[in-house]
Write a protein that holds these residues in place. Sequence first.
Motif, short mmCIF file in Angstrom:
data_model
loop_
_atom_site.label_atom_id
_atom_site.label_comp_id
_atom_site.label_asym_id
_atom_site.label_seq_id
_atom_site.Cartn_x
_atom_site.Cartn_y
_atom_site.Cartn_z
N VAL A 1 -4.00 2.79 -8.66
CA VAL A 1 -5.33 3.17 -8.19
C VAL A 1 -5.17 3.77 -6.80
CG1 VAL A 1 -7.66 2.38 -7.64
CG2 VAL A 1 -6.36 1.23 -9.46
N TYR A 2 -5.77 4.92 -6.58
CA TYR A 2 -5.77 5.52 -5.25
C TYR A 2 -7.00 4.99 -4.52
CZ TYR A 2 -2.05 8.58 -6.83
OH TYR A 2 -0.85 9.06 -7.31
N LEU B 1 -0.19 13.88 -8.27
CA LEU B 1 -1.32 13.05 -7.85
C LEU B 1 -1.12 12.50 -6.44
CD1 LEU B 1 -2.24 11.18 -11.15
CD2 LEU B 1 -3.19 13.29 -10.20
N ASP B 2 0.09 12.08 -6.10
CA ASP B 2 0.35 11.62 -4.74
C ASP B 2 0.07 12.74 -3.74
OD1 ASP B 2 1.01 9.02 -5.41
OD2 ASP B 2 3.14 9.22 -4.98
N ARG B 3 0.47 13.95 -4.09
CA ARG B 3 0.24 15.10 -3.20
C ARG B 3 -1.26 15.39 -3.09
NH1 ARG B 3 3.32 19.13 -5.53
NH2 ARG B 3 5.12 18.19 -4.53
N LEU B 4 -1.95 15.42 -4.23
CA LEU B 4 -3.39 15.67 -4.23
C LEU B 4 -4.13 14.66 -3.35
CD1 LEU B 4 -6.00 17.02 -5.45
CD2 LEU B 4 -5.88 15.23 -7.21
N GLU B 5 -3.76 13.39 -3.48
CA GLU B 5 -4.46 12.32 -2.77
C GLU B 5 -3.92 12.11 -1.35
OE1 GLU B 5 -7.03 11.76 -4.12
OE2 GLU B 5 -6.89 11.28 -6.23
N ARG C 1 -1.80 4.52 -2.80
CA ARG C 1 -1.67 4.14 -4.21
C ARG C 1 -1.31 2.67 -4.30
NH1 ARG C 1 3.08 4.71 -6.89
NH2 ARG C 1 3.63 6.57 -5.71
N ARG C 2 -2.17 1.91 -5.00
CA ARG C 2 -1.94 0.46 -5.15
C ARG C 2 -1.93 0.06 -6.61
NH1 ARG C 2 -5.88 -3.01 -1.45
NH2 ARG C 2 -4.80 -4.58 -2.66
N ARG C 3 -1.12 -0.91 -6.93
CA ARG C 3 -1.10 -1.50 -8.27
C ARG C 3 -2.25 -2.52 -8.30
NH1 ARG C 3 4.05 -3.23 -11.35
NH2 ARG C 3 3.14 -4.11 -13.22
N MET C 4 -3.17 -2.31 -9.26
CA MET C 4 -4.34 -3.19 -9.35
C MET C 4 -4.65 -3.46 -10.82
SD MET C 4 -6.72 -1.45 -6.38
CE MET C 4 -7.79 -2.87 -6.13
N GLY D 1 0.78 -1.23 0.00
CA GLY D 1 0.00 0.00 0.00
C GLY D 1 0.81 1.27 0.00
N ALA D 2 2.12 1.19 0.25
CA ALA D 2 2.93 2.41 0.28
C ALA D 2 3.41 2.73 -1.14
CB ALA D 2 4.14 2.21 1.19
N PRO D 3 3.56 4.01 -1.46
CA PRO D 3 4.08 4.36 -2.78
C PRO D 3 5.50 3.82 -2.92
CG PRO D 3 3.19 6.30 -1.68
CD PRO D 3 3.23 5.19 -0.68
N PRO D 4 5.81 3.15 -4.03
CA PRO D 4 7.18 2.68 -4.23
C PRO D 4 8.12 3.87 -4.32
CG PRO D 4 5.67 1.69 -5.83
CD PRO D 4 4.91 2.75 -5.09
N VAL D 5 9.37 3.63 -3.94
CA VAL D 5 10.36 4.69 -4.01
C VAL D 5 10.46 5.19 -5.45
CG1 VAL D 5 12.79 5.24 -3.70
CG2 VAL D 5 11.60 3.82 -2.03
#
Length: 148
Positions: A122-123, A89-93, A105-108, A6-10
Amino acid sequence: MSAPQGAPPVEAEALPFFVYGTLRSGGRNHAFHLAGRCADIRPAVLEGAALHAGPGFPYAVVDPTPGRRIVGELVTVRPGAYAGALVALDRLEECRADGTGLYVRRRMAVRAATGELRDAWVYVAGPEAEARLRARPALIVSGDWAER
């Protein structure tokens, strides 16, 4: 290098984004964060997730209930604009590296209108929002934010 679930990848892989709320074409956040950065936008569906109305925002929550799905768009960002779009987008969300943000942010797997399954970012609701929505659901039965 992989990040916790669930964490954003580096360094996130340059996947398309599945957007389902204000980031969809015509939405106020699309105009501000994605307009001019997109190489392709096509209708898509995220199966196995439910759409909830939060205070002012839509939230995706993983939900294995048969028939649950979220209607949205698969947005491919131009390569030269990708890094900036991802940060914006990471900042917005309010997506945080430790997985505690408003969204995660998840890979789905997302189904494009052509029927093809594609991996996308997908957020989804972050831990606090998800717990609140599971306790007091605000389900949008159609799965379409535009029809709320």
